[in-house]
Write an enzyme that holds these catalytic residues in place. Sequence first.
Site, mmCIF file in Angstrom:
data_model
loop_
_atom_site.group_PDB
_atom_site.id
_atom_site.type_symbol
_atom_site.label_atom_id
_atom_site.label_comp_id
_atom_site.label_asym_id
_atom_site.label_seq_id
_atom_site.Cartn_x
_atom_site.Cartn_y
_atom_site.Cartn_z
ATOM 1 N N GLY A 264 11.373 -5.886 14.399
ATOM 2 C CA GLY A 264 11.820 -4.824 15.416
ATOM 3 C C GLY A 264 10.846 -3.805 15.850
ATOM 4 N N HIS B 68 19.135 -6.682 13.598
ATOM 5 C CA HIS B 68 18.834 -7.572 12.873
ATOM 6 C C HIS B 68 19.235 -9.193 13.505
ATOM 7 C CE1 HIS B 68 19.336 -4.973 9.028
ATOM 8 N NE2 HIS B 68 18.039 -5.325 9.046
ATOM 9 N N SER C 225 20.681 1.056 12.282
ATOM 10 C CA SER C 225 19.828 0.958 10.954
ATOM 11 C C SER C 225 20.783 0.621 9.672
ATOM 12 C CB SER C 225 19.173 2.068 10.810
ATOM 13 O OG SER C 225 18.582 2.363 9.511
ATOM 14 N N SER C 226 20.356 -0.079 8.740
ATOM 15 C CA SER C 226 21.077 -0.367 7.627
ATOM 16 C C SER C 226 21.510 1.294 6.945
ATOM 17 C CB SER C 226 20.444 -1.103 6.596
ATOM 18 O OG SER C 226 19.646 -2.340 7.077
ATOM 19 N N GLN D 227 5.187 -0.310 11.554
ATOM 20 C CA GLN D 227 5.336 -1.676 10.647
ATOM 21 C C GLN D 227 4.895 -2.723 11.701
ATOM 22 O OE1 GLN D 227 8.335 -2.545 7.702
ATOM 23 N NE2 GLN D 227 9.319 -3.927 9.671
HETATM 24 P P1 AMP Z 1 15.154 -3.966 7.662
HETATM 25 O O1 AMP Z 1 16.140 -4.771 6.942
HETATM 26 O O2 AMP Z 1 15.437 -2.588 7.756
HETATM 27 O O3 AMP Z 1 13.880 -4.057 6.810
HETATM 28 O O4 AMP Z 1 14.667 -4.553 9.158
HETATM 29 C C1 AMP Z 1 14.460 -5.701 9.261
HETATM 30 C C2 AMP Z 1 13.940 -6.008 10.543
HETATM 31 O O5 AMP Z 1 14.906 -5.573 11.494
HETATM 32 C C3 AMP Z 1 12.596 -5.340 10.947
HETATM 33 O O6 AMP Z 1 11.691 -5.973 11.730
HETATM 34 C C4 AMP Z 1 13.278 -4.082 11.660
HETATM 35 O O7 AMP Z 1 12.222 -3.440 12.556
HETATM 36 C C5 AMP Z 1 14.267 -4.677 12.502
HETATM 37 N N1 AMP Z 1 15.305 -3.864 13.066
HETATM 38 C C6 AMP Z 1 15.751 -2.773 12.169
HETATM 39 N N2 AMP Z 1 16.712 -2.060 12.898
HETATM 40 C C7 AMP Z 1 16.566 -2.699 14.250
HETATM 41 C C8 AMP Z 1 17.162 -2.296 15.482
HETATM 42 N N3 AMP Z 1 17.924 -1.230 15.744
HETATM 43 N N4 AMP Z 1 16.856 -3.147 16.516
HETATM 44 C C9 AMP Z 1 16.138 -4.224 16.445
HETATM 45 N N5 AMP Z 1 15.610 -4.480 15.183
HETATM 46 C C10 AMP Z 1 15.597 -3.708 14.351
#
Ligand code: AMP
Length: 288
Positions: free
Chosen positions: A146, A34, A184-185, A152
């Site tokens: 991401g 993020h 990843s979260s 997405q």
């Molecule tokens: P999320 O909080 O999982 O909805 O992710 C928010 C944004 O962060 C989205 O655009 C994801 O694709 C991006 N994102 C999540 N994990 C990663 C990662 N490991 N590297 C780069 N971007 C990420």
Amino acid sequence: MILAESVTVLKELLKKSVGEIGFVPTMGALHKGHLSLIKESKSKTTTTVVSIFINPTQFNDPGDLKKYPRDIESDLKLLDNILSDNDIVFTPQADDLYSFENPVIPDLGNLDKVLEGKHRPGHFSGVVRVVKLLFEIIDPDRAFFGQKDFQQLVIIKEMVRRLEMKIEVTGCPTLRESTGLAMSSRNKLLTNNIRSKASIIYKTLKNHNVITDPGKICETSSAIIKTIDSIEEFRTEYFEIVNDKTLESITKESIIDPSAKYYGCIAVFAGNVRLIDNVEFSFSFAKG
Ligand code: AMP
């Protein structure tokens, strides 16, 4: 940074902002992936808006929504370290946010029906609803997503194109742990044991991402699934190699489009945590 907890407060702040606005939507439980998107936004725009909102409409499984990691205090600390005084963190409540919705949803053809769309019915209609709503409220010049959530990213670019929104959508590279596991979260939900084995996903994709014969596409997919599923707690839900424009899955009969890129996309249950990842695949077929 300035905290906006309601749409009204956010709109007031945005009226006063100057220069280009960059937007990074997140669901919180922030990690370095993020933060890399936020850094990219800060390098390209004057004001960065980061939203933290666990969007209920994109969860097809209520259990998944309930157990999704939440850590707002630590998120705000991390953001305070990298954001500037004029940047905004938006943490709306669902009722407030959705009361501003204009419920016209674009048709995305086949893009939201394959891969994740097939296995998580309704997921992308929720994603498109919330991103469109956030785009309409914030009206950013640029938005950062991401590559980790490859489908997405493709869908949001297509939504912006179809709705003729004046927003430049940038895809940012996937940040990984030193083991190769995509950050990843949801990794917070993995046990140490399963987390240590989860690097197999990226390693296996990388080991197979050059295909030398169209006849080997099926064999390659089977080998990837077999390797990952050989770990006791792991089960591959799908693996497909798709064209990055159409998201069509390739088979041995497909004609490779030299102007497209191809990504091997995978979803794996690691214990009871569902992980997704993707890697670019290339083809070096012998001529003859
Ligand atoms: P999320 O909080 O999982 O909805 O992710 C928010 C944004 O962060 C989205 O655009 C994801 O694709 C991006 N994102 C999540 N994990 C990663 C990662 N490991 N590297 C780069 N971007 C990420």
